[in-house]
Design a protein around this motif. Structure first.
Motif, short mmCIF file in Angstrom:
data_model
loop_
_atom_site.label_atom_id
_atom_site.label_comp_id
_atom_site.label_asym_id
_atom_site.label_seq_id
_atom_site.Cartn_x
_atom_site.Cartn_y
_atom_site.Cartn_z
N TRP A 218 9.15 -4.94 -2.56
CA TRP A 218 9.56 -6.05 -3.41
C TRP A 218 10.94 -5.82 -3.98
CZ3 TRP A 218 7.49 -10.73 -4.85
CH2 TRP A 218 8.02 -11.33 -6.01
N GLU B 173 4.97 -5.56 -12.38
CA GLU B 173 4.75 -6.22 -11.11
C GLU B 173 5.22 -5.34 -9.96
OE1 GLU B 173 5.40 -10.75 -9.59
OE2 GLU B 173 7.11 -9.72 -10.49
N LEU B 174 6.42 -4.77 -10.13
CA LEU B 174 6.96 -3.88 -9.10
C LEU B 174 6.02 -2.71 -8.85
CD1 LEU B 174 9.36 -3.18 -7.24
CD2 LEU B 174 10.31 -1.87 -9.14
N ALA B 175 5.53 -2.13 -9.95
CA ALA B 175 4.63 -0.99 -9.82
C ALA B 175 3.36 -1.39 -9.09
CB ALA B 175 4.29 -0.44 -11.21
N GLN B 176 2.91 -2.61 -9.34
CA GLN B 176 1.70 -3.09 -8.68
C GLN B 176 1.93 -3.23 -7.17
OE1 GLN B 176 0.38 -6.85 -10.16
NE2 GLN B 176 -1.57 -6.75 -9.08
N VAL B 177 3.07 -3.82 -6.83
CA VAL B 177 3.38 -3.99 -5.40
C VAL B 177 3.52 -2.62 -4.74
CG1 VAL B 177 5.07 -4.86 -3.76
CG2 VAL B 177 4.52 -6.19 -5.79
N MET B 178 4.02 -1.64 -5.51
CA MET B 178 4.18 -0.30 -4.96
C MET B 178 2.85 0.43 -4.85
SD MET B 178 7.62 1.03 -6.81
CE MET B 178 9.20 0.83 -6.00
N SER C 53 2.79 -10.83 -1.72
CA SER C 53 2.85 -9.46 -2.22
C SER C 53 1.52 -9.01 -2.81
CB SER C 53 3.93 -9.32 -3.29
OG SER C 53 3.47 -9.84 -4.53
N THR D 257 0.45 -9.92 -5.91
CA THR D 257 0.41 -9.88 -7.37
C THR D 257 -0.22 -11.13 -7.97
OG1 THR D 257 2.69 -10.66 -7.43
CG2 THR D 257 2.35 -8.30 -7.67
N THR E 104 3.80 -4.28 1.37
CA THR E 104 5.07 -4.97 1.20
C THR E 104 5.96 -4.19 0.24
OG1 THR E 104 4.21 -6.26 -0.64
CG2 THR E 104 4.02 -7.23 1.55
N GLU F 136 8.29 -4.66 -19.93
CA GLU F 136 8.89 -5.66 -19.04
C GLU F 136 7.90 -6.02 -17.93
OE1 GLU F 136 12.43 -6.88 -18.85
OE2 GLU F 136 11.22 -8.20 -17.59
N GLU G 214 8.11 -7.59 -15.17
CA GLU G 214 8.52 -7.42 -13.78
C GLU G 214 8.46 -5.96 -13.35
OE1 GLU G 214 11.74 -11.01 -13.26
OE2 GLU G 214 11.24 -9.64 -11.63
N TRP G 215 8.59 -5.03 -14.30
CA TRP G 215 8.42 -3.62 -13.95
C TRP G 215 6.97 -3.39 -13.54
CZ3 TRP G 215 11.06 -0.95 -18.78
CH2 TRP G 215 12.46 -1.15 -18.69
N GLU H 296 10.69 2.62 0.39
CA GLU H 296 9.27 2.33 0.51
C GLU H 296 8.82 2.33 1.97
OE1 GLU H 296 6.89 1.11 -2.51
OE2 GLU H 296 8.16 2.90 -2.55
N LEU I 113 15.47 -4.01 -11.86
CA LEU I 113 14.23 -3.33 -12.25
C LEU I 113 14.37 -1.80 -12.22
CD1 LEU I 113 11.59 -5.58 -10.45
CD2 LEU I 113 12.55 -5.78 -12.75
N ARG J 27 8.44 0.03 4.07
CA ARG J 27 7.43 -0.98 4.41
C ARG J 27 8.01 -1.88 5.49
NH1 ARG J 27 4.20 1.93 2.19
NH2 ARG J 27 3.80 1.84 -0.05
N LEU K 109 14.38 1.63 -13.87
CA LEU K 109 13.83 2.14 -15.13
C LEU K 109 14.92 2.93 -15.84
CD1 LEU K 109 10.27 3.19 -13.93
CD2 LEU K 109 11.03 1.04 -14.95
N LEU L 257 5.24 6.95 -8.41
CA LEU L 257 4.10 6.21 -8.95
C LEU L 257 2.83 6.52 -8.18
CD1 LEU L 257 5.63 2.69 -9.70
CD2 LEU L 257 4.89 4.41 -11.33
N ARG L 258 2.99 6.74 -6.87
CA ARG L 258 1.80 7.01 -6.06
C ARG L 258 1.47 8.49 -6.03
NH1 ARG L 258 4.54 3.03 -3.02
NH2 ARG L 258 5.67 4.69 -1.96
#
Lengths: 254, 260, 320
Positions: free
Chosen positions: B91, A146-151, B66, B68, B89, A141, A143-144, B162, B97, B164, B99, B114-115
């Protein structure tokens, strides 16, 4: 409960088989009836199970190695676009070559032991596993991602935490296909050169016109393959635990 | 729904949330000039709503901020506290979204996961967020067992985790039914007090309920209207006469500028 | 008066009937070979090329099987008239209930042999102790090997057996085996010579295996009452006869229209197979066949010694 239907179907098939044999009067060296096959099975259980062990080991080893290779290959292809350009043609070619043609070469290179049969099984399942896993990861997906990228997640973390789990359902179906076809690789390898295994045993029985024994070996091979498929299927259901049909307990309150 | 004020508005008392400035920003997709030399400032610490017809570039603007979207961008986007975009930022999208393989609480902690910053403390924080939003008992279930409204609530909490100071929202409540939407608007208004929020919406009422400032985006390349500043503080009462009359104004602006 | 025309009519009909008999369609027969066309099948193709079959009123076609185990089954299932088979395997087939009889012999000596590389240092059979022997599955190579070893005072478990299927000489060349059994002496040895790595053969009949016919022709038991089978055997006999009398011309006939058979291996194999063809294909040595049956029973390969007439016959003469 879930076993009753398959057993009934099996029983029905055996009944049809016996009827065909009785009605057409087909000779035993062309199509033996289920009774004579059962008899052959009971009087040769020792060697049958011994050979079954060999083939089972070949299949399992082939599955493990092939899955590992396939999964790693898919991961490399996802992680590096430049490597993907080189690996994709290799993947396609591996599928295009009929394994039967390669079998004598593999036996020549790897000898008459288990390794050539394992290599055959690996070759057969490499493409389904890689393709399924790669496709699954590729169609994550967006958008997932994308979200991970923003995070601010690193690319490897995105693969590990998002792409891989998202691709597990596809991977699971690839693995199911692999389990279904891996036995073919093992058996063909045995036909070309081996001293044990159900494929070898079938060949041997066929040469002596002992078709009932051949069918007994064939049935055992089917049973082994089915059991393996069942186990893998169960395992996949556990691994892809979040995919349950009819689990929509919609809570209508906030 | 709980009405406790236990969730601390972390932005109060801390450093003020920065403003976001776009300077001479131009952006084009192949064949489509979306922005040309756009100048725009999102006021720090306030909730800004962006409203406009579909396809005019609102989501694109969010994505430029953002980070992206990069290719084809010229001009400058900067934050008033001197940091660059990366990792600054939060989002929230129209889709929750969430998971599907992670439990609700694990989804709330997604960013930390994730981080690689996951700690027991963070997990406790997520749990308390869930409790206060009335979702405590669902912490360990999979998202598939929740309704759409509940899922979007979880998404909101994830956005907050987050921590932010700039929050970007792309029509976050448009997929919900009217009642759920109102409730979530109230929750969001309460929880993000003090942050810089840029929200895209196509619902004028929503913009009027939540925004400190409202801009209408129209034309191609996109142009922004002057700011519309509703009276009172969000979340505003939809029955308020000022709100109702402003709604008419907004609609006019939308229609008027639409045919050009 | 009218009767005159009637008589003429009947005489004409009789004459036409008599004349039309040789014009009647010749009988079709399919023969399934045991393997690809090779010099072992010489007499069959000479008979074909010289028209010996058609002179007997037979329209013979040859089929190559995809699997060497198929031919007897095809004949038993009435999908073919005659199969080229092997005398040893024939007993196993009959034991399993295939209703087949041997009607003629093609190659009257064993061709099977155990082959080693000439430079392997294995000069006598006893040196096989501890070595690896490759075989292709025919049904009883282990028995052959066992009897051969026992004739030298060794037991079967002193060697390691490995199924190499049809790659007999390659497995010798790659040293994955020290010896192979199931190699036909007229073929494998020549092939190894051509590759520049000559072999040495140990002939099975010299090491305890009773002598037998390597290649025979089999047909369905009830069908053999039909005249066409005796005619076939007669034509085959003419074929062998011509071959023996005119070996060079026979080679040319063998490759006529089958250019892919014209290679060095086949030429050498042709030379080595010539002395081994059954000179009297239809003849049956009853004691020889019974002796081999007893041998197989003793080795536990068949359940019982069958009645000779049930599995091997000399077809009776055809009255013209």
């Amino acid at each position: 409960m879930t076993f009753i239907r398959p057993i009934v179907i099996l029983f029905g098939l055996v009944l049809i088989w016996q009827t065909i044999v009785l009605v057409t009067g087909v000779p035993a060296y062309i199509l033996p009836g289920p009774m004579s096959v059962a008899e052959a099975f009971l009087s040769h259980t020792g060697p049958l199970f011994e050979h079954a062990m060999t083939t089972l080991l070949e299949i399992i080893a082939g599955l493990l190695i092939g899955t590992l290779l396939g999964a790693s290959n898919a991961l490399v292809m996802i992680a590096s676009r430049s490597l993907k350009r080189w690996l994709l043609p290799v993947l396609v070619i591996s599928q295009a070559i009929p394994v039967f043609a390669l079998a004598p070469l593999l036996v020549l290179w790897l000898g008459y032991g288990m390794s050539s049969k394992i290599a055959m099984a690996v070759l057969i399942i490499f493409f389904p596993v890689t393709a399924a896993f790669y496709d699954g990861m590729r169609s994550t997906e967006p958008e997932w991602l994308e979200l991970a990228q923003v995070m601010n997640a690193k690319p490897m973390a995105i693969i590990r935490h998002v792409r891989i789990p998202a691709a597990l359902p596809a991977f699971a179906s690839g693995l199911r296909v692999a389990t279904a076809v891996a036995p073919i690789g093992a058996v063909v390898g045995e036909w070309v050169g081996s001293s044990s295994g159900l494929g070898f045993y079938m060949l041997h029985a066929n040469a002596r016109m002992q078709i009932d024994i051949m069918f007994a070996a064939l049935s055992l091979l089917c049973i082994v393959s089915l059991m393996l498929y069942f186990l893998v299927d169960r395992a996949m259901i556990k691994i892809v635990y979040w995919q349950k049909e009819g689990n929509k307990k919609e809570a209508r309150h906030l | 729904m709980h009405n406790s004020t236990k969730i601390d508005t972390r932005f109060e008392g801390g450093p003020a949330a920065p403003s976001v400035t776009l300077e001479q920003v131009s952006f084009a997709y192949p064949g489509e000039q979306i922005f040309r030399s756009l100048n725009f400032t999102v006021k720090g610490g306030q909730w800004t709503c962006l409203i406009g017809p579909s396809g005019c570039g609102k989501s694109t603007l969010l994505r430029l901020i953002s980070g992206t979207l990069r290719e084809g961008l010229s001009g400058r986007i900067h934050f008033s506290d001197g940091n660059n975009h990366k990792g600054l930022t939060a989002w929230m999208s129209q889709k929750d979204l969430l998971l599907p393989w992670l439990s609700v609480v694990d989804n709330v902690c997604l960013g930390a996961r994730l981080r690689g910053e996951m700690t027991a403390k963070k997990r406790l924080k997520a749990m308390s967020l869930l409790e206060d939003a009335g979702l405590g008992e669902y912490a360990n279930v999979l998202p598939s067992s929740l309704s759409g409204g509940m899922r979007q609530r979880v998404a909101l909490l994830r956005t907050l985790m987050e921590e932010r100071s700039v929050i970007l929202m792309d029509e976050p409540f448009s997929a919900l039914d009217a009642l759920t939407r109102l409730k979530l608007q109230d929750l969001a208004a309460r929880l993000v007090e003090g942050a810089t929020v840029l929200m895209v919406t196509h619902d004028p009422l929503e913009a009027l309920r939540l925004g400190h400032r409202i801009y209408v985006m129209t034309d191609r390349p996109a142009k922004l209207s002057d700011a519309l500043i509703p009276p009172g503080s969000p979340p505003r009462n939809p029955g308020d006469s000022a709100i109702i009359s402003m709604q008419a104004t907004l609609l006019e602006r939308l229609e008027g500028r639409d045919k050009s | 008066m009218k009767h005159k025309y009637l008589i003429v009519f009947f005489i004409a009909a009789a004459l036409l009937g008599g004349v039309s008999k040789p014009l009647a369609a010749s009988e079709k027969m399919t023969v399934v070979l045991d393997w690809f066309v090779n010099p072992d099948h010489g007499p069959l193709f000479i008979a074909l090329e010289k028209g010996f079959f058609s002179r007997q009123g037979l329209d013979v076609s040859f089929q190559v099987p995809s699997n060497p185990n198929d031919p007897p089954k095809l004949v038993a299932a009435k999908n073919a008239d005659i199969a080229v088979s092997y005398q040893p395997q024939h007993y196993l087939h009959v034991d399993q209930g295939l209703p087949l009889v041997r009607i003629a012999t093609l190659v009257a000596t064993p061709l099977n042999s155990l082959v080693v590389l000439a430079d392997s240092g294995i000069k006598n059979f006893a040196q096989l102790k501890g070595k690896t022997v490759g075989y292709s599955i025919g049904g009883f190579e282990t028995v052959i090997l066992k009897v051969m070893l026992e004739s030298q005072g060794l037991s079967l478990d002193t060697v390691k057996l490995v199924n190499v299927n049809f790659s007999l000489s390659p497995s010798l060349f790659s040293k994955s085996t020290d010896a192979v059994i199931g190699a036909f002496r007229n073929f494998e040895l020549n092939q190894m010579d051509i590759e520049g790595r000559p072999g040495r053969a140990f002939y099975v009949e010299e090491y305890g295996i009773p002598s037998y016919d390597e290649l025979i022709l089999v047909a369905r038991r009830e069908g053999t009452k039909e005249l066409k089978f005796r005619k076939f055997v007669d034509a085959l006999e003419e074929g062998v006869q011509f071959l023996v009398n005119h070996p060079d011309e026979s080679w040319k006939l063998f490759i006529r229209g089958r250019k892919d058979l014209d290679n060095q291996l086949n030429r050498l194999a042709w030379r080595d197979t010539l002395p081994r063809f059954a000179l009297r294909p239809g003849a049956l040595d009853r004691a020889r066949y019974q002796r081999f049956a007893k041998f197989l029973k003793k080795q536990g390969l068949i359940k019982k010694v069958p009645q000779l007439d049930d599995y091997a016959v000399e077809l009776p003469i055809v009255h013209p």
